[in-house]
Write an enzyme that holds these catalytic residues in place. Structure first.
Site, PDB file in Angstrom:
ATOM      1  N   HIS A 123      31.039  36.117  55.112  1.00 41.48           N
ATOM      2  CA  HIS A 123      30.344  37.347  54.698  1.00 41.48           C
ATOM      3  C   HIS A 123      29.983  38.131  55.952  1.00 41.48           C
ATOM      4  O   HIS A 123      29.467  37.566  56.920  1.00 41.48           O
ATOM      5  CB  HIS A 123      29.079  36.986  53.906  1.00 41.48           C
ATOM      6  CG  HIS A 123      28.196  38.157  53.604  1.00 41.48           C
ATOM      7  ND1 HIS A 123      27.043  38.423  54.320  1.00 41.48           N
ATOM      8  CD2 HIS A 123      28.291  39.133  52.669  1.00 41.48           C
ATOM      9  CE1 HIS A 123      26.463  39.507  53.829  1.00 41.48           C
ATOM     10  NE2 HIS A 123      27.200  39.962  52.834  1.00 41.48           N
ATOM     11  N   HIS A 169      27.748  47.194  59.825  1.00 44.43           N
ATOM     12  CA  HIS A 169      26.925  47.038  58.631  1.00 44.43           C
ATOM     13  C   HIS A 169      26.201  48.356  58.406  1.00 44.43           C
ATOM     14  O   HIS A 169      25.326  48.719  59.174  1.00 44.43           O
ATOM     15  CB  HIS A 169      25.935  45.888  58.814  1.00 44.43           C
ATOM     16  CG  HIS A 169      25.361  45.399  57.534  1.00 44.43           C
ATOM     17  ND1 HIS A 169      24.184  44.683  57.462  1.00 44.43           N
ATOM     18  CD2 HIS A 169      25.788  45.518  56.254  1.00 44.43           C
ATOM     19  CE1 HIS A 169      23.925  44.384  56.210  1.00 44.43           C
ATOM     20  NE2 HIS A 169      24.888  44.874  55.463  1.00 44.43           N
TER      21      HIS A 169
END
Length: 600
Positions: A123, A169
């Site tokens: 992830h 991110h």
């Protein structure tokens, strides 16, 4: 002899002794050597077959072991013909390269569709530390591939001038890395640990022209390594064997960046709640993974790592709604063409999201807490969905410190891609690493048969069902060694040798999860416990044997002395050498335990 300073002006001396064969090892040697002082290759073969459960062991296998022991001890070949001594026999049993606890070869059928396998999944694979302010880099991607991880996640965003693609991110302080650098590193290291396919999951925040640029980058960099189907959708996923040394793309249908952003902004208002897991009740508080706002490791072993927070992830791979009716007209067709596994997030009622289309397979993404909620009422529906389709579970958004969740719930329901933050450490990550030590560490592991079976009335496995004990695992912890070689003399205690004890337990379905521990052995670098524990198992196919060594400290928190996690169904019976790993899963050079495994 080891010397320790005491009260500044006194010196305490402790005698160090070499590891000695336990009584069970002596008895096994005597029984198979016929009372003689040496054991021949034929007698060693009989020991492997009868005591170690290696029925397929041949005389040539035994001769190879004898020859390796001779070379390690620098003995001339003329002496090797006479056989091996008790010390040689003990050295063999206590060598994790010669006598490991699990097999190191791929041995499962790899010709079934991808939906039949658990897949080692990362992830936010590009993050070096926490989820808010750490650097983005290709380095953690390389490290993950070197560990055998098969699913790499990249979050794609436009750069400041909107003419190129970078990985970061979104809406955090993380610094970006160029996408082309990540793709080149994936190509270079994709198959360094496993020949089976690498899946790149893309979180798409791009405009149509940048989607086209991504398609061009992917096809140019990977070339013939890239696999995609000729048709727009698949009725069945291809097999890992058919995709060996291939790279495939998985993402949701393309959407305009601004539209996706608006949908996610609405989801950012999700409610928050808290929960404590049964795993913590059994094992105590987990050690920290990463500090909340930095990548440095917190060495306080028993601090909680945030594994039990319960917050919905509002910015992950498939957090916006899936366009199940096709692509927007202004999306890039060449981008659509390279997608092999079409992905999406539940839309409308949860049960509807689990409906199985007989003519089309897909990937569904759920956050960890969405899975928890859905499993309470629709467990069998999840199992049925995962028999043909792929389910990906991802961490909630409040895991800012890159901690992880208990993966067993996903595995119990057949989820193939239980996505983990690989840059930290802790019990959950140890369990993930332990599961994928199975099947030769290739990153693909066949799901248990009971998760794939369909009854005459269409019934499937119910994860909530109460099951009888199927088998009992008996574990005997003989001794440990190697700390004196891998650690400084005063690493554990400045005033005396360490006081080690071992915790042994099962991570699995709730009925099987438990923990036990040995007595503390004081002032000994080579502790001998000789203690045996029994673990009745209802679902051994999903049981992991957890082993953690601690050094007892009466005035402070106990020190960490090594850990490992092993898939129970792959344990080789008999007396085995079990290597231990550090907090991050790196194998120590010398530290190991001598243990025995028996199934009843």
């Amino acid at each position: 002899m080891g010397s320790y300073k005491y009260c500044m002006c006194f010196t305490r001396k402790f005698l160090w002794s070499a590891a000695q064969p336990p009584a069970d090892v002596r008895e096994a040697f005597a029984a198979h050597a016929g009372g003689a002082g040496q054991m021949g290759a034929d007698q060693l073969q009989r020991f492997l077959a009868e005591a170690q459960g290696e029925a397929a062991a041949t005389l040539a296998d035994a001769e190879r072991i004898v020859d390796l022991l001779r070379r390690r001890h620098h003995l001339p070949s003329v002496l090797a013909r006479a056989g091996i001594t008790l010390d040689d026999f003990f050295h063999f049993l206590f060598s994790d390269d010669l006598n490991p606890p699990v097999r190191s070869q791929v041995h499962q059928d790899m010709k079934l569709p991808l939906s039949h396998y658990y897949i080692y999944t990362g992830h936010n694979s590009y993050l070096t530390g926490n989820q808010l302010s750490s650097d983005c880099s290709d380095v953690p991607i390389i490290k993950a591939l070197q560990r055998g991880v098969r699913v790499i996640e990249l979050d794609m965003w436009p750069n400041s001038t909107k003419d190129n693609v970078q990985i970061l991110h979104g809406r955090t302080l993380t610094s970006p890395v160029e996408m082309i650098r990540c793709l080149r590193s994936i190509k270079e290291f994709a198959f360094c640990a496993s020949p089976y396919p690498v899946v790149i999951t893309l979180e798409d925040h791009l405009t149509a022209n940048l989607q086209a640029k991504v398609a061009q980058m992917v096809t140019q960099i990977f070339g013939d390594m890239l696999y995609y189907p000729e048709s727009d959708s698949l009725e069945e996923f291809p097999s890992p064997e058919s995709l060996m040394h291939r790279v495939i793309i998985s993402t949701k249908p393309p959407k305009e960046y601004l539209e996706a952003k608006n949908i996610r902004d609405k989801e950012d208002d999700s409610q928050r709640s808290g929960k404590v897991s049964n795993d913590e009740e059994t094992w105590g508080n987990d050690i920290s993974d990463l500090k909340a706002f930095g990548a440095s490791i917190d060495k306080k072993e028993d601090e909680q790592n945030g594994d039990e927070q319960d917050e919905e992830d509002s910015d992950d791979d498939d957090d916006d709604d899936d366009d199940e009716h096709g692509f927007q007209q202004n999306s890039a067709p060449e981008y659509r063409r390279i997608i092999t596994i079409h992905a999406g997030k539940p839309k409308g009622r949860m049960r509807d999201a689990l409906k199985v289309d007989p003519h089309k397979v897909r990937r569904l993404s759920l956050s960890e807490q969405q899975l928890e909620k859905l499993a309470e009422s629709h467990g069998p529906d999840i199992v049925r969905f995962t028999q043909k389709n792929i389910l990906r579970v991802y961490p909630k958004g409040t895991r800012f410190n890159s901690s992880n969740y208990n993966p067993l719930l996903g595995w119990m329901h057949g989820a193939q891609m239980v996505a983990f933050n690989m840059q930290g450490y802790g019990r959950s990550l140890w369990s993930m690493q332990g599961l994928f030590r199975a099947n030769g560490g290739c990153g693909y592991l066949r799901k248990p048969d009971f998760l794939m079976k369909v009854g005459s009335q269409g019934e499937v496995f119910d994860p909530e069902a109460s099951l009888p004990v199927k088998i009992t695992l008996k574990v005997k912890v003989y001794m440990g060694d190697g700390w004196r070689m891998d650690f400084s003399q005063t690493h554990f205690d400045a005033y005396s040798p360490p006081d080690f004890y071992t915790k042994v337990g099962i991570a699995g379905v709730p009925a099987d999860t438990k923990m036990k521990k040995t007595k503390i052995k004081e002032d000994n670098w080579t502790p001998v416990w000789e203690e045996e524990f029994s673990f009745p198992l209802t679902v051994p196919e999903l049981a992991l044997l957890r082993i953690v060594v601690h050094e007892y400290d009466m005035s402070d928190k106990n020190d960490f002395g090594g850990q490992t996690c092993l898939p129970v169904w792959e344990l080789r019976p008999g007396i085995r050498a079990v290597p231990l790993h550090d907090r991050k899963g790196n194998k120590y050079k010398s530290v190991r335990l001598l243990m025995r495994f028996q199934f009843e």
